[in-house]
Design a protein around this motif. Structure first.
Motif, PDB file in Angstrom:
ATOM      1  N   SER A   1      42.746  40.173  22.074  1.00  0.00           N
ATOM      2  CA  SER A   1      42.438  39.163  21.069  1.00  0.00           C
ATOM      3  C   SER A   1      43.683  38.391  20.622  1.00  0.00           C
ATOM      4  CB  SER A   1      41.755  39.810  19.862  1.00  0.00           C
ATOM      5  OG  SER A   1      42.610  40.729  19.228  1.00  0.00           O
ATOM      6  N   GLY A   2      44.876  38.944  20.878  1.00  0.00           N
ATOM      7  CA  GLY A   2      46.103  38.303  20.418  1.00  0.00           C
ATOM      8  C   GLY A   2      46.290  36.859  20.852  1.00  0.00           C
ATOM      9  N   PRO A   3      46.141  36.557  22.156  1.00  0.00           N
ATOM     10  CA  PRO A   3      46.309  35.159  22.568  1.00  0.00           C
ATOM     11  C   PRO A   3      45.297  34.214  21.916  1.00  0.00           C
ATOM     12  CG  PRO A   3      46.537  36.602  24.457  1.00  0.00           C
ATOM     13  CD  PRO A   3      46.059  37.459  23.310  1.00  0.00           C
ATOM     14  N   PHE A   4      44.034  34.627  21.835  1.00  0.00           N
ATOM     15  CA  PHE A   4      43.020  33.788  21.196  1.00  0.00           C
ATOM     16  C   PHE A   4      43.397  33.508  19.741  1.00  0.00           C
ATOM     17  CE2 PHE A   4      39.359  33.644  18.357  1.00  0.00           C
ATOM     18  CZ  PHE A   4      38.779  32.452  18.778  1.00  0.00           C
ATOM     19  N   ILE A   5      43.775  34.552  19.016  1.00  0.00           N
ATOM     20  CA  ILE A   5      44.144  34.403  17.607  1.00  0.00           C
ATOM     21  C   ILE A   5      45.355  33.490  17.465  1.00  0.00           C
ATOM     22  CG2 ILE A   5      45.028  35.643  15.580  1.00  0.00           C
ATOM     23  CD1 ILE A   5      43.306  38.075  16.631  1.00  0.00           C
ATOM     24  N   GLY A   6      46.357  33.688  18.316  1.00  0.00           N
ATOM     25  CA  GLY A   6      47.568  32.868  18.258  1.00  0.00           C
ATOM     26  C   GLY A   6      47.301  31.399  18.498  1.00  0.00           C
ATOM     27  N   PHE A   7      46.509  31.084  19.530  1.00  0.00           N
ATOM     28  CA  PHE A   7      46.202  29.675  19.810  1.00  0.00           C
ATOM     29  C   PHE A   7      45.331  29.075  18.714  1.00  0.00           C
ATOM     30  CE2 PHE A   7      47.255  30.700  24.339  1.00  0.00           C
ATOM     31  CZ  PHE A   7      48.276  29.778  24.473  1.00  0.00           C
ATOM     32  N   ALA A   8      44.356  29.831  18.219  1.00  0.00           N
ATOM     33  CA  ALA A   8      43.487  29.321  17.148  1.00  0.00           C
ATOM     34  C   ALA A   8      44.303  29.017  15.896  1.00  0.00           C
ATOM     35  CB  ALA A   8      42.383  30.331  16.846  1.00  0.00           C
ATOM     36  N   GLU A   9      45.192  29.930  15.532  1.00  0.00           N
ATOM     37  CA  GLU A   9      45.989  29.701  14.327  1.00  0.00           C
ATOM     38  C   GLU A   9      46.988  28.565  14.526  1.00  0.00           C
ATOM     39  OE1 GLU A   9      47.972  32.170  10.667  1.00  0.00           O
ATOM     40  OE2 GLU A   9      47.928  33.156  12.621  1.00  0.00           O
ATOM     41  N   TYR A  10      47.427  28.357  15.766  1.00  0.00           N
ATOM     42  CA  TYR A  10      48.329  27.235  16.028  1.00  0.00           C
ATOM     43  C   TYR A  10      47.679  25.910  15.630  1.00  0.00           C
ATOM     44  CZ  TYR A  10      51.088  23.696  18.357  1.00  0.00           C
ATOM     45  OH  TYR A  10      51.842  22.571  18.603  1.00  0.00           O
ATOM     46  N   PHE A  11      46.396  25.766  15.926  1.00  0.00           N
ATOM     47  CA  PHE A  11      45.722  24.510  15.587  1.00  0.00           C
ATOM     48  C   PHE A  11      45.507  24.358  14.088  1.00  0.00           C
ATOM     49  CE2 PHE A  11      44.741  24.905  20.111  1.00  0.00           C
ATOM     50  CZ  PHE A  11      45.290  23.700  20.531  1.00  0.00           C
ATOM     51  N   ILE A  12      45.607  25.443  13.351  1.00  0.00           N
ATOM     52  CA  ILE A  12      45.535  25.378  11.884  1.00  0.00           C
ATOM     53  C   ILE A  12      46.914  25.063  11.308  1.00  0.00           C
ATOM     54  CG2 ILE A  12      45.092  26.714   9.773  1.00  0.00           C
ATOM     55  CD1 ILE A  12      43.053  28.352  11.473  1.00  0.00           C
ATOM     56  N   LEU A  13      47.947  25.663  11.859  1.00  0.00           N
ATOM     57  CA  LEU A  13      49.313  25.548  11.330  1.00  0.00           C
ATOM     58  C   LEU A  13      50.234  24.779  12.273  1.00  0.00           C
ATOM     59  CD1 LEU A  13      49.881  29.216  10.052  1.00  0.00           C
ATOM     60  CD2 LEU A  13      49.231  27.199   8.714  1.00  0.00           C
ATOM     61  N   ARG A  14      49.703  23.851  12.997  1.00  0.00           N
ATOM     62  CA  ARG A  14      50.458  23.182  14.066  1.00  0.00           C
ATOM     63  C   ARG A  14      51.811  22.645  13.612  1.00  0.00           C
ATOM     64  NH1 ARG A  14      47.876  19.674  18.699  1.00  0.00           N
ATOM     65  NH2 ARG A  14      49.753  19.379  19.924  1.00  0.00           N
ATOM     66  N   HIS A  15      51.826  21.901  12.524  1.00  0.00           N
ATOM     67  CA  HIS A  15      53.084  21.289  12.078  1.00  0.00           C
ATOM     68  C   HIS A  15      54.117  22.365  11.726  1.00  0.00           C
ATOM     69  CE1 HIS A  15      55.840  18.414  10.349  1.00  0.00           C
ATOM     70  NE2 HIS A  15      55.862  19.102   9.232  1.00  0.00           N
ATOM     71  N   GLU A  16      53.700  23.371  10.979  1.00  0.00           N
ATOM     72  CA  GLU A  16      54.613  24.454  10.593  1.00  0.00           C
ATOM     73  C   GLU A  16      55.080  25.249  11.809  1.00  0.00           C
ATOM     74  OE1 GLU A  16      54.652  28.429   7.818  1.00  0.00           O
ATOM     75  OE2 GLU A  16      53.215  26.848   7.355  1.00  0.00           O
ATOM     76  N   ALA A  17      54.174  25.496  12.741  1.00  0.00           N
ATOM     77  CA  ALA A  17      54.541  26.241  13.951  1.00  0.00           C
ATOM     78  C   ALA A  17      55.550  25.452  14.784  1.00  0.00           C
ATOM     79  CB  ALA A  17      53.298  26.561  14.775  1.00  0.00           C
ATOM     80  N   ASP A  18      55.352  24.143  14.873  1.00  0.00           N
ATOM     81  CA  ASP A  18      56.292  23.312  15.625  1.00  0.00           C
ATOM     82  C   ASP A  18      57.682  23.314  14.975  1.00  0.00           C
ATOM     83  OD1 ASP A  18      54.363  22.697  17.516  1.00  0.00           O
ATOM     84  OD2 ASP A  18      53.854  20.760  16.618  1.00  0.00           O
ATOM     85  N   LEU A  19      57.722  23.269  13.647  1.00  0.00           N
ATOM     86  CA  LEU A  19      59.006  23.329  12.944  1.00  0.00           C
ATOM     87  C   LEU A  19      59.670  24.686  13.135  1.00  0.00           C
ATOM     88  CD1 LEU A  19      58.143  21.515   9.588  1.00  0.00           C
ATOM     89  CD2 LEU A  19      59.559  20.651  11.466  1.00  0.00           C
ATOM     90  N   THR A  20      58.885  25.745  13.074  1.00  0.00           N
ATOM     91  CA  THR A  20      59.414  27.092  13.257  1.00  0.00           C
ATOM     92  C   THR A  20      59.964  27.258  14.670  1.00  0.00           C
ATOM     93  OG1 THR A  20      57.846  27.943  11.644  1.00  0.00           O
ATOM     94  CG2 THR A  20      58.853  29.558  13.118  1.00  0.00           C
ATOM     95  N   TYR A  21      59.278  26.656  15.645  1.00  0.00           N
ATOM     96  CA  TYR A  21      59.736  26.741  17.035  1.00  0.00           C
ATOM     97  C   TYR A  21      61.133  26.143  17.204  1.00  0.00           C
ATOM     98  CZ  TYR A  21      60.294  26.065  21.973  1.00  0.00           C
ATOM     99  OH  TYR A  21      60.797  26.087  23.242  1.00  0.00           O
TER     100      TYR A  21
END
Length: 126
Positions: A1-21
């Motif tokens: 379930s980890g990859p599904f959860i990670g990709f799903a949450e990315y679309f919720i937190l996209r801007h923050e995830a991109d900044l964190t990256y």
């Protein structure tokens, strides 16, 4: 379930995830290990290992809902009610798995993998 959860949450937190990256992506191996250990093991040990164990003893199965909501509320730091709702559902899923299996191993790996996907892999892909 980890990859599904990670990709799903990315679309919720996209801007923050991109900044964190932009920070974590400079040291991807070390960052990946950090995410696996500190978000996977430490958070699951605290929430599912300690809090869920004691809450279920005190509240019965209601302790599972209580801890899942606490985990969601802890994600208010992201300033997204959608993320709080999503993470609360994921936490309930993880809590039920721990309750059924008696083990933190699966949810620890899933949680860590989800955060590696969220903060290191998805920003590269999307």
């Amino acid at each position: 379930s980890g990859p599904f959860i990670g990709f799903a949450e990315y679309f919720i937190l996209r801007h923050e995830a991109d900044l964190t990256y932009q920070v974590l992506g400079k040291m991807p191996v070390l960052s990946g290990l950090f995410l696996l250990v500190f978000t996977g093991f430490v958070e699951e040990f605290m929430f599912r290992g300690i809090l869920q164990y004691t809450s279920v003893k005190a509240l019965g199965r209601g302790g599972i809902i209580y801890v899942s909501l606490l985990f969601g509320i802890a994600h208010l730091i992201h300033l997204s009610l959608l993320d709080v709702a999503f993470v609360s559902v994921v936490a309930l899923f993880f809590s039920l798995i721990v309750e059924k299996t008696g083990s933190l191993l699966g949810v620890t790996l899933s949680h860590g993998i989800a955060n590696v996907i969220l903060f290191l892999v998805a920003p590269l892909i999307f």
